[in-house]
Design an enzyme around this catalytic site. Structure first.
Site, mmCIF file in Angstrom:
data_model
loop_
_atom_site.group_PDB
_atom_site.id
_atom_site.type_symbol
_atom_site.label_atom_id
_atom_site.label_comp_id
_atom_site.label_asym_id
_atom_site.label_seq_id
_atom_site.Cartn_x
_atom_site.Cartn_y
_atom_site.Cartn_z
ATOM 1 N N GLY A 30 1.220 -1.698 -0.155
ATOM 2 C CA GLY A 30 -0.182 0.102 -0.025
ATOM 3 C C GLY A 30 0.335 1.227 -0.447
ATOM 4 C CG HIS A 36 2.614 0.963 -5.212
ATOM 5 N ND1 HIS A 36 2.955 2.202 -4.973
ATOM 6 C CD2 HIS A 36 3.653 -0.292 -5.226
ATOM 7 C CE1 HIS A 36 4.175 1.350 -3.748
ATOM 8 N NE2 HIS A 36 4.067 0.011 -4.088
ATOM 9 C CB VAL A 176 8.326 5.340 -10.513
ATOM 10 C CG1 VAL A 176 8.647 7.046 -11.509
ATOM 11 C CG2 VAL A 176 8.076 4.118 -12.179
ATOM 12 C CG LEU A 184 7.878 7.398 -7.581
ATOM 13 C CD1 LEU A 184 6.790 7.572 -8.065
ATOM 14 C CD2 LEU A 184 8.503 8.890 -6.964
ATOM 15 N NE ARG A 187 10.578 1.445 5.294
ATOM 16 C CZ ARG A 187 10.582 -0.293 4.582
ATOM 17 N NH1 ARG A 187 10.607 -0.500 3.039
ATOM 18 N NH2 ARG A 187 9.943 -0.983 5.685
#
Ligand code: PAF
Length: 293
Positions: A30, A36, A176, A184, A187
């Site tokens: 998540g 993602h 990315v 990216l 955290r």
């Protein structure tokens, strides 16, 4: 997009909707971001695919004193992202659904789990291999997509799938990056403005190693030194490692040649960041930033 918190309804949905279509799983914890999104896009490109994303902050892969409690949980925003990315289903189980009893069965992948992050996060890859195995059993995907930023994790999963004949195809998604090169990561949200500025030094360090390789350096220690010197100059608070290894199995190298990975882990404040770059080092020159597999 359908959202499932429990296993049976998800499996009912898959049985009904599969009908010969390839099921693609994008496992995540998540706090979704464009990295993602790129993984979901890789799944979306598979003709006819039913794309399932899982979101589960897996407690067993966090060591004592690590950031399990602080790990961002942003389910409402994640659902919006997944809808925009045209994901078909989200599996977002609770801890009780994934671990109705204390975990007693573990999957261990020798070799690739051991160096790099394996030295600093004991038990981490065993927990990742175990939860990925559970997710594969629950979702029964034809294909799973992982990010190349977590290169060692990807190699652990590839070994897991091969060793245990899991019959799940794997695709990797490129890392990315922010405009200054920072990969990216969920955290990155921990970083203060000052830490955020320093964090870009991780990518600069990979660039220094790349420059050394492009200048003809083939001694692994010298390439690693180039990255370490850069990390120190950029004010990282702690450096776990910056190492060049064979990309296929993370074995140590006597000389840098063939497909290699330069992987690094370093801390800014209380945040541990990882990044890597894969190179093809041939007699004719160096091709940087290639796919791990
Ligand atoms: O990369 C992650 O987000 C996690 O390690 C994974 C693969 C979802 C397992 O918990």
């Amino acid at each position: 997009m359908d959202v499932f918190r429990a296993i049976e309804p998800l499996q009912g949905f898959l049985a009904e909707r599969r009908q010969g279509r390839p099921v693609v799983l994008v496992p995540t914890m998540g706090a979704l971001h464009a990295g993602h999104g790129a993984c979901v896009a890789v799944g979306r490109e598979v003709p006819g695919a039913l794309v399932v994303c899982s979101i589960f902050v897996n407690p067993t892969q966090f060591g004592p004193g690590e950031d399990f409690d602080a790990y961002p949980r942003t389910l409402a925003a994640d659902v919006e992202h997944l809808r925009a990315w045209r994901c078909d289903a989200l599996f977002s189980p609770s801890r009780e659904v994934m671990y109705p009893e204390p975990p007693r069965a573990w999957v261990t992948v020798d070799g690739v789990s051991e160096p790099l992050c394996g030295r600093f996060r004991p038990g981490h890859f065993r927990a990742v291999a175990t939860v990925v195995t559970k997710l594969f059993h629950i979702v029964t995907p034809d294909l799973a997509v992982f990010g190349q930023k977590d290169a060692q994790q990807a190699l652990v999963v590839r070994s897991l799938v091969r060793q245990l004949n899991m019959g799940v195809g794997l695709r990797l998604c490129r890392t990315v990056r922010e405009p200054d090169g920072l990969a990216l990561s969920s955290r990155n949200g921990y970083l203060t403005p000052d830490e955020r500025t320093r964090a870009a030094g991780l990518y600069r360090a990979l660039g220094r190693a790349r420059a050394a390789l492009e200048a003809g350096e083939r001694d692994p220690a010298a390439v690693e030194r180039a990255a370490m010197t850069s990390l120190r100059a950029d004010g990282f608070d702690r450096i776990d490692y910056a190492e060049v290894r064979r990309a296929d199995d993370l074995c140590a190298l006597e000389r840098v040649e063939g497909r290699v990975i330069l992987a690094a882990a370093a801390w800014v404040g209380r945040t541990r960041l990882i990044d890597n770059m894969v190179f093809d080092v041939e007699a004719t020159g160096v091709v940087a930033d290639v796919a791990l597999f």
